[in-house]
Design a protein around this motif. Sequence first.
Motif, PDB file in Angstrom:
ATOM      1  N   ARG A  39      15.381  20.188  35.775  1.00 38.10           N
ATOM      2  CA  ARG A  39      14.781  21.209  36.624  1.00 38.10           C
ATOM      3  C   ARG A  39      15.703  21.555  37.790  1.00 38.10           C
TER       4      ARG A  39
ATOM      5  N   ASN B 271      18.285  23.916  36.584  1.00 41.85           N
ATOM      6  CA  ASN B 271      17.733  25.246  36.327  1.00 41.85           C
ATOM      7  C   ASN B 271      17.436  26.006  37.609  1.00 41.85           C
ATOM      8  N   LYS B 272      17.258  25.290  38.716  1.00 38.31           N
ATOM      9  CA  LYS B 272      16.945  25.915  39.989  1.00 38.31           C
ATOM     10  C   LYS B 272      18.200  26.528  40.585  1.00 38.31           C
TER      11      LYS B 272
ATOM     12  N   THR C  33      20.834  29.991  34.068  1.00 38.29           N
ATOM     13  CA  THR C  33      19.680  29.099  34.052  1.00 38.29           C
ATOM     14  C   THR C  33      18.851  29.377  32.809  1.00 38.29           C
ATOM     15  N   SER C  34      18.068  28.385  32.382  1.00 37.63           N
ATOM     16  CA  SER C  34      17.158  28.588  31.248  1.00 37.63           C
ATOM     17  C   SER C  34      15.731  28.818  31.712  1.00 37.63           C
ATOM     18  N   ASP C  35      15.501  28.783  33.033  1.00 38.82           N
ATOM     19  CA  ASP C  35      14.166  28.979  33.583  1.00 38.82           C
ATOM     20  C   ASP C  35      13.892  30.479  33.731  1.00 38.82           C
ATOM     21  N   GLN C  36      12.790  30.944  33.113  1.00 35.35           N
ATOM     22  CA  GLN C  36      12.514  32.381  33.089  1.00 35.35           C
ATOM     23  C   GLN C  36      12.217  32.937  34.476  1.00 35.35           C
ATOM     24  N   LYS C  37      11.511  32.170  35.303  1.00 43.24           N
ATOM     25  CA  LYS C  37      11.208  32.639  36.655  1.00 43.24           C
ATOM     26  C   LYS C  37      12.489  32.787  37.475  1.00 43.24           C
ATOM     27  N   GLU C  38      13.400  31.844  37.307  1.00 43.27           N
ATOM     28  CA  GLU C  38      14.670  31.935  38.023  1.00 43.27           C
ATOM     29  C   GLU C  38      15.491  33.122  37.528  1.00 43.27           C
TER      30      GLU C  38
ATOM     31  N   SER D  57      22.349  25.629  29.452  1.00 42.15           N
ATOM     32  CA  SER D  57      21.250  26.555  29.690  1.00 42.15           C
ATOM     33  C   SER D  57      20.953  27.384  28.450  1.00 42.15           C
TER      34      SER D  57
ATOM     35  N   ARG E 127       7.351  31.859  26.525  1.00 42.02           N
ATOM     36  CA  ARG E 127       7.971  30.980  27.515  1.00 42.02           C
ATOM     37  C   ARG E 127       7.596  29.521  27.255  1.00 42.02           C
TER      38      ARG E 127
ATOM     39  N   GLN F 187      10.087  26.451  25.969  1.00 40.53           N
ATOM     40  CA  GLN F 187      10.210  25.230  26.752  1.00 40.53           C
ATOM     41  C   GLN F 187       9.941  24.001  25.888  1.00 40.53           C
TER      42      GLN F 187
END
Length: 521
Positions: free
Chosen positions: A30, A33-34, A167-172, A265, A497, A501
């Motif tokens: 995490r 990803n941030k 990143t792999s985080d969708q929100k990011e 990522s 999403r 994950q």
Amino acid sequence: MAKGEGGEQYSNASLLNKPNSDAIQLARKRGRNKLSICNKLCYAVGGAPYQITGCALGFFLQIYLLDVAQLDPFYASIILFGGRAWDAVTDPTVGFLVSRSPWTRYGRMLPWILLSTPLAVLAYFLIWYVPPFENGKVIWYLFFYCLFQSLQTCFHVPYSALTMFITSDQKERDSATAYRMTVEVLGTVLGTAIQGQIVGMANAPCLKGPSDILAEGNSSYNSTEPVISIEHTKIAYMIASGIICVIYILCAIVLFFGVKEQKDSCRPKSEPMSFFQGIRLVMGHGPYAKLVMVFLFTSLGFMLLEGNFALFCSYTLGFRNDFQNILLVIMLSATLAIPFWQWFLSRFGKKTAVYIGSLSVIPFLVLVACVKSNLIVTYIVAFAAGVSVAAAFLLPWSMLPDVVDDFQVHNPDSTGHEALFYSFYVFFTKFASGVSLGISTLSLDFAGYLTRGCSQPHTVDLTLKILVTAAPIVLILIGLCILYTYPINEEKRQGNRKLLQEQRDNESDSDTDSTELANVV
């Protein structure tokens, strides 16, 4: 016996420590990803060169070729169409090459960006230089326009695909995209301000025809001798292009040193495929094909508006000395509207944002077509158009990661093709842009356009009005009708999403188990 007890103790210790180890790995994942605000800003700055140069070319190249380089409208249309068509072809080609690029110590996308920058700025500068010969002008502009588009593609396609690698985080990703769109719209403001204000201060007077002289009288004509020559205008264009080239280089440096690609990522790449296999792959995915068609038509509408607005303001509305300020209002309002659209799409969904954003410009286009030339009304229309332009900037790039994620959910064994999705989207929009610019400039030729004329025939005024009002409205409505069939709504997006994950977590657990087994062995 002692050995057995030791083995049992080791096994028990491993079982006790495994949850803590998994928790630590999850926390680290995490953390990777941030993205920090600095990372997002450096990433966003990389989008400015494309928009600064694109805005300058989109708003000013047509009027520059016609009134400064003084090319025949037919040849100008060949340059505009040929350059855009070539640019469209290079996008999927570069996307294919990027998708097969090996991983380096700097990543897979960033080396393309760094190496293409020096030659790109040189080609861009030479576009705005009028060569000291007449016979080869068309070849000169067509060559350097195509060369710049190719080199800029080597910058922009990897940069666009970089969204999937930071990143792999969708929100990011969405947050980084919002930063990027804000900076890109600021880039359009900067491009409009630099090109428009510098050129506007050295705007050579128009050439009066017989009808203008008769209308104003001979005394009025003789008393207004030109203070600024066409040579001053040529120098102004070169100064503006030189400043833009410096900004281009600085933005590329900030991007290269401020952003790091995360190799983990994105999941491991699939086996390489041929170019035409890549075409079938991306266009065979239904949601992607529909999304491309939506923004093909809506972007085409806004491109017609952009490409002909300077001529429309100068001749049809009669604001020859104010058009650069009107263009600046469009870009400033677009910049201010980006945070609003980011909030709107997070609150009401992306499809709704596309509908509202695209439809909001239509009443104002009708207004400017119906009302006689009025500077205040034109500024109001320009502000409203900017609000819609902001939505046109933000939403395609915000929705493209959704269809890439949807593809990965349905094709878990086919990975590493992110650059293809982005490059083919750019291909279709740029090809459409080339067609629109070519047809619009050719239409002006057929309508009887007069190079540097103080006034134009009625047929030219009517043609410009159609190109800036009626045609964009029809194209936007067609795009929104296609959008109705687009299947990825907010519920589908959130479901994809979660599934992605879970896939990443399962792969991570599998890798962890394999590593532990190897360590035990």
